[in-house]
Design a protein around this motif. Sequence first.
Motif, short mmCIF file in Angstrom:
data_model
loop_
_atom_site.label_atom_id
_atom_site.label_comp_id
_atom_site.label_asym_id
_atom_site.label_seq_id
_atom_site.Cartn_x
_atom_site.Cartn_y
_atom_site.Cartn_z
N CYS A 1 0.81 -1.22 0.00
CA CYS A 1 0.00 0.00 0.00
C CYS A 1 0.84 1.27 0.00
O CYS A 1 0.35 2.34 -0.34
N PHE B 1 2.19 2.59 2.76
CA PHE B 1 2.06 3.28 4.04
C PHE B 1 2.60 2.48 5.22
O PHE B 1 2.56 2.96 6.35
N CYS C 1 -4.81 2.65 1.68
CA CYS C 1 -4.37 2.02 2.93
C CYS C 1 -5.44 2.21 4.00
O CYS C 1 -6.05 3.28 4.10
N ASP D 1 -10.24 7.34 -2.86
CA ASP D 1 -8.92 7.19 -3.44
C ASP D 1 -7.89 6.70 -2.42
O ASP D 1 -6.70 6.67 -2.70
N HIS D 2 -8.35 6.29 -1.24
CA HIS D 2 -7.43 5.75 -0.24
C HIS D 2 -6.94 4.38 -0.70
O HIS D 2 -7.68 3.61 -1.31
N THR E 1 -5.06 2.71 7.01
CA THR E 1 -4.69 3.75 7.97
C THR E 1 -5.07 5.15 7.49
O THR E 1 -5.04 6.09 8.27
N GLN E 2 -5.44 5.30 6.23
CA GLN E 2 -5.88 6.59 5.71
C GLN E 2 -7.33 6.89 6.09
O GLN E 2 -7.77 8.03 5.98
N GLU E 3 -8.05 5.88 6.51
CA GLU E 3 -9.46 6.06 6.86
C GLU E 3 -9.58 6.72 8.24
O GLU E 3 -8.91 6.35 9.19
N GLU E 4 -10.45 7.72 8.33
CA GLU E 4 -10.65 8.46 9.59
C GLU E 4 -11.09 7.53 10.71
O GLU E 4 -10.65 7.65 11.86
N ILE F 1 -11.79 0.27 2.87
CA ILE F 1 -10.96 1.31 2.26
C ILE F 1 -11.79 1.99 1.17
O ILE F 1 -12.23 1.36 0.23
#
Length: 107
Positions: free
Chosen positions: A38, A40, A69, A66-67, A71-74, A63
């Motif tokens: 990913c 990240f 990973c 355009d994420h 970990t990009q999710e709030e 996910i």
Amino acid sequence: MFELLANAQGGHSNDNSPSSESEDKYIHRIGNVERCECGFCVVMSTGRESICCQEVNNTDPLIHGDHICITQEEEFATVCRNEAVVKTAMVVYTHDIGPMPESEENE
């Protein structure tokens, strides 16, 4: 909402499944992020922690946009990185269900 992954099964290759494998299988991953798909992942201190979100089957539906990973999710940051939230979830779990069973999946 994000839930703890009790059994992370490799999403791209079954030989990357950490569910009941020993730490030794992933020891070569310690100190590097070559296994990251990913972009990240960070260096982790144990091989079993060195799993990319793209290797886990049940992260794909979590996910969005355009994420690339988890970990990009709030929601991931809110639920999984907040120590107070994790501790509270464990208190509720132990109250409602009982102590966590002793197993590799719960480490």
